[in-house]
Design a protein around this motif. Structure first.
Motif, mmCIF file in Angstrom:
data_model
loop_
_atom_site.group_PDB
_atom_site.id
_atom_site.type_symbol
_atom_site.label_atom_id
_atom_site.label_comp_id
_atom_site.label_asym_id
_atom_site.label_seq_id
_atom_site.Cartn_x
_atom_site.Cartn_y
_atom_site.Cartn_z
ATOM 1 N N THR A 277 0.885 -1.130 -0.348
ATOM 2 C CA THR A 277 0.068 0.709 0.095
ATOM 3 C C THR A 277 1.495 1.493 0.017
ATOM 4 O O THR A 277 0.707 2.021 -0.678
ATOM 5 N N LEU A 278 1.825 1.163 0.625
ATOM 6 C CA LEU A 278 2.862 2.140 1.101
ATOM 7 C C LEU A 278 3.346 2.353 -0.693
ATOM 8 O O LEU A 278 3.495 3.994 -1.000
ATOM 9 N N ALA A 279 3.943 1.459 -1.267
ATOM 10 C CA ALA A 279 3.968 1.528 -3.016
ATOM 11 C C ALA A 279 3.263 2.235 -3.515
ATOM 12 O O ALA A 279 3.837 2.929 -4.629
ATOM 13 N N MET A 280 2.046 1.991 -3.178
ATOM 14 C CA MET A 280 0.980 2.463 -3.987
ATOM 15 C C MET A 280 0.974 3.990 -3.572
ATOM 16 O O MET A 280 0.021 4.460 -4.968
ATOM 17 N N PHE A 281 1.100 4.636 -2.886
ATOM 18 C CA PHE A 281 1.717 5.691 -3.121
ATOM 19 C C PHE A 281 2.049 6.807 -4.286
ATOM 20 O O PHE A 281 1.443 7.560 -4.782
ATOM 21 N N ALA A 282 3.780 6.296 -4.312
ATOM 22 C CA ALA A 282 4.807 7.069 -5.394
ATOM 23 C C ALA A 282 3.784 5.722 -6.788
ATOM 24 O O ALA A 282 4.353 6.812 -7.654
ATOM 25 N N VAL A 283 3.546 5.103 -7.105
ATOM 26 C CA VAL A 283 3.268 4.359 -7.884
ATOM 27 C C VAL A 283 1.918 4.838 -8.735
ATOM 28 O O VAL A 283 2.223 5.169 -10.422
ATOM 29 N N LEU A 284 1.527 4.991 -7.955
ATOM 30 C CA LEU A 284 -0.255 5.955 -9.205
ATOM 31 C C LEU A 284 0.036 7.612 -8.827
ATOM 32 O O LEU A 284 0.037 7.487 -10.141
ATOM 33 N N GLN A 285 1.053 7.829 -8.310
ATOM 34 C CA GLN A 285 1.723 9.479 -8.460
ATOM 35 C C GLN A 285 2.287 9.212 -9.466
ATOM 36 O O GLN A 285 2.146 10.245 -10.197
ATOM 37 N N LEU A 286 3.217 8.488 -9.762
ATOM 38 C CA LEU A 286 4.432 8.623 -11.334
ATOM 39 C C LEU A 286 2.871 7.511 -12.333
ATOM 40 O O LEU A 286 3.883 8.013 -13.417
ATOM 41 N N ALA A 287 1.931 7.057 -11.812
ATOM 42 C CA ALA A 287 1.444 6.618 -13.253
ATOM 43 C C ALA A 287 0.397 8.123 -13.424
ATOM 44 O O ALA A 287 0.283 7.840 -14.800
ATOM 45 N N LEU B 228 11.011 6.280 -2.237
ATOM 46 C CA LEU B 228 10.327 5.539 -1.327
ATOM 47 C C LEU B 228 11.475 4.947 -0.043
ATOM 48 O O LEU B 228 11.324 5.014 1.138
ATOM 49 N N TRP B 229 12.317 4.081 -0.747
ATOM 50 C CA TRP B 229 12.320 3.178 -0.153
ATOM 51 C C TRP B 229 13.706 2.709 0.400
ATOM 52 O O TRP B 229 14.454 2.325 1.329
ATOM 53 N N GLY B 230 14.713 4.338 0.090
ATOM 54 C CA GLY B 230 15.847 4.089 0.665
ATOM 55 C C GLY B 230 16.125 4.340 2.303
ATOM 56 O O GLY B 230 16.450 3.883 3.067
ATOM 57 N N ILE C 126 9.142 0.164 -8.042
ATOM 58 C CA ILE C 126 8.916 0.597 -6.040
ATOM 59 C C ILE C 126 8.045 -0.189 -6.361
ATOM 60 O O ILE C 126 7.742 -0.567 -4.782
ATOM 61 N N LEU C 127 6.790 -0.370 -6.877
ATOM 62 C CA LEU C 127 5.864 -2.000 -6.243
ATOM 63 C C LEU C 127 6.360 -3.492 -6.479
ATOM 64 O O LEU C 127 5.722 -3.812 -5.442
ATOM 65 N N PHE C 128 7.600 -3.338 -7.188
ATOM 66 C CA PHE C 128 8.310 -4.558 -7.109
ATOM 67 C C PHE C 128 9.106 -4.376 -5.293
ATOM 68 O O PHE C 128 8.402 -6.247 -4.825
ATOM 69 N N ILE C 129 9.504 -4.264 -5.142
ATOM 70 C CA ILE C 129 9.922 -3.923 -3.404
ATOM 71 C C ILE C 129 9.068 -4.243 -2.974
ATOM 72 O O ILE C 129 9.030 -4.445 -1.985
ATOM 73 N N ARG D 260 16.609 -7.076 1.102
ATOM 74 C CA ARG D 260 17.818 -7.472 -0.137
ATOM 75 C C ARG D 260 17.330 -8.468 -0.940
ATOM 76 O O ARG D 260 17.479 -7.943 -1.756
ATOM 77 N N TRP D 261 16.368 -9.017 -0.471
ATOM 78 C CA TRP D 261 15.760 -9.521 -1.489
ATOM 79 C C TRP D 261 14.590 -8.997 -2.127
ATOM 80 O O TRP D 261 14.581 -9.018 -3.661
ATOM 81 N N ALA D 262 14.416 -8.008 -1.369
ATOM 82 C CA ALA D 262 12.911 -6.850 -2.457
ATOM 83 C C ALA D 262 13.945 -6.596 -3.612
ATOM 84 O O ALA D 262 13.202 -5.569 -4.195
ATOM 85 N N PHE D 263 14.822 -5.648 -3.007
ATOM 86 C CA PHE D 263 15.751 -4.984 -3.794
ATOM 87 C C PHE D 263 16.363 -5.874 -5.082
ATOM 88 O O PHE D 263 16.580 -4.875 -6.205
ATOM 89 N N ALA D 264 16.139 -6.985 -4.550
ATOM 90 C CA ALA D 264 17.109 -7.982 -6.281
ATOM 91 C C ALA D 264 15.896 -7.845 -6.993
ATOM 92 O O ALA D 264 15.841 -8.234 -7.784
ATOM 93 N N THR D 265 14.835 -7.156 -6.945
ATOM 94 C CA THR D 265 13.464 -7.336 -7.835
ATOM 95 C C THR D 265 13.942 -6.489 -8.601
ATOM 96 O O THR D 265 13.261 -6.777 -10.255
ATOM 97 N N GLN D 266 14.821 -5.373 -8.782
ATOM 98 C CA GLN D 266 15.201 -4.763 -9.877
ATOM 99 C C GLN D 266 16.247 -5.030 -10.712
ATOM 100 O O GLN D 266 16.347 -5.050 -12.207
#
Length: 419
Positions: free
Chosen positions: A39-49, A240-242, A366-369, A390-396
């Motif tokens: 849900t936190l990711a959606m803040f940035a995802v929809l903003q960018l969309a 968002l994630w840093g 952002i969404l994948f993380i 670490r696993w989440a950032f690997a989705t990049q």
């Protein structure tokens, strides 16, 4: 000339501050709205969309009314979005507020670029574009340092209300001081002072024939994939994630984390002019010696961070910020590709296509993380772990692989087409 650019760039700095205003207070937002990582990711995802979607109508409106009213309206929309964010009673309303902010933000950068095209000689536009991008990133420093300080010293309402107030002040300043074109001109035109050539500035994307014609040229596709591949890792980290990674997983204080992430901006300011100078002198070597090395540097340093035993040392995280900072100036090379491989009447369309690439990759990263954090059961700040991040950032990695493959492919197609 410089007054127009100065006001425009100051407005762009404020828009970047608003765009990334959740970057250092993401954990506070999760607590306030009881939101999980996706849900936190959606803040940035929809903003960018919304930002990406609005590029089409913004181009039309710029051609019709010019930069001044579009920038002023964009500032007002951002102000309204931040007011709604300040007093939002629920996560749904807060996400809607970020979407409204994205709509206003979408008007600022294209408007500043139009001011550059109209007020400066055509042969200086590339350098001024790089300088504009570099200066704009100062907004990230404001979002990373003063914004969280103000939040923890006052309240959520005061912090986001203050950002809204700044946008309103700038909307008035822009409406009062900015002019669409010099007084001696009757319309928005670009002048080459070396040749005397005068060209009407066009911001509108041709959605009929132009998009297909632009996309069919491998040079436009090279621009798209360059902008797709180079900046998304930095965007995901800074937007968002840093800060959550550095504080909740690596154990740094918010001040230390902000100091580390601020290196990103400082490094970008240093790297930008170097990239711009090399790009101007070696136009045929840009993808090989600028774009791909910037991507490889991000992959190598991110790999070192992900494989380093916990905790990751501060010096390596600073090196990561430098590597990620390379992506911003390298992404600006994409717009040089768009200009080089498209005729003047198709330039705005090719630029629009190029711009979509970076924001598409950014929202996907952002969404994948966020999804990866939830899948691992690390959906809330108290559940964040170093391993989960670490696993989440690997989705990049798949995004990098796709981007590199397409850059190499389009380079080869350009070579065959030229030969």
């Amino acid at each position: 000339m410089w007054l127009m650019w100065g006001i425009g760039v100051a407005g762009y700095v404020l828009s970047v501050t608003n765009r990334t205003s959740l970057s250092a207070v993401g954990i506070d937002a999760q607590h306030r709205f009881d939101a999980d990582a996706s849900t936190l990711a959606m803040f940035a995802v929809l903003q960018l969309a919304v930002y990406g979607f609005m590029q089409l109508p913004v181009g039309v409106w710029l051609d019709k009314w010019g930069a001044r009213p579009i920038m002023a309206i964009g500032m007002v929309l951002m102000a309204v979005g931040q007011v709604v964010m300040a007093f939002s009673p629920s996560v749904g309303v807060a996400i809607a507020a970020r979407m409204l902010l994205g709509a206003g933000d979408a008007a600022i950068f294209p408007s500043v670029l139009r001011l550059v095209a109209v007020w400066f000689p055509a042969q200086r536009s590339s350098v001024m574009m790089q300088l504009t991008g570099i200066c704009g990133q100062l907004g990230q420093v404001i979002a990373l340092v003063p914004v969280p300080f103000l939040l923890h010293a006052t309240s959520w309402e005061v912090t986001f209300g203050s950002l809204a107030g700044g946008a309103i002040v700038f909307s008035v300043l822009i409406a009062a001081a900015v002019r669409n074109h010099p007084a001696q001109m009757t319309e928005d035109v670009s002048v080459n002072t070396d040749t005397g050539a005068i060209t009407v500035v066009t911001s509108q994307v041709d959605t009929r024939v132009g998009i297909r014609a632009a996309w069919e040229h491998p040079g436009t596709r090279l621009a798209f994939w360059t902008h797709f591949t180079t900046p998304f890792a930095g965007s995901a980290f800074l937007m968002l994630w840093g800060i959550p990674f550095l504080t909740a997983a690596e154990g740094f204080s918010i001040g230390q984390a902000s100091a580390i992430t601020s290196v990103f901006v400082g490094a970008g300011i240093v790297i930008g002019p170097i990239v711009g100078a090399f790009s101007a002198r070696h136009p045929k070597r840009r993808s090989r010696f600028l774009v791909l090395p910037a991507v490889y540097a991000q992959i190598v340093v991110w790999g070192a961070v992900l494989l380093w035993p916990s905790p990751v040392p501060a010096w390596l995280l600073v090196l990561l910020m430098v590597a990620l900072a390379m992506g911003g100036p390298a992404s600006m090379v994409a717009f040089d590709f768009a200009r080089a491989f498209n005729p003047a009447h198709r330039l705005s369309t090719a630029t629009g296509i190029t711009n979509v690439g970076g924001f598409l990759a950014g929202l996907l990263a952002i969404l994948f993380i966020g999804i990866a954090m939830d899948v691992q059961g690390a959906s809330r700040p108290e559940l964040y772990t170093d391993t989960a991040f670490r696993w989440a950032f690997a989705t990049q990695v798949p995004l990098w692989i796709l981007g590199i493959a397409m850059i190499i492919r389009e380079r080869a197609m350009i070579a065959r087409r030229s030969g």
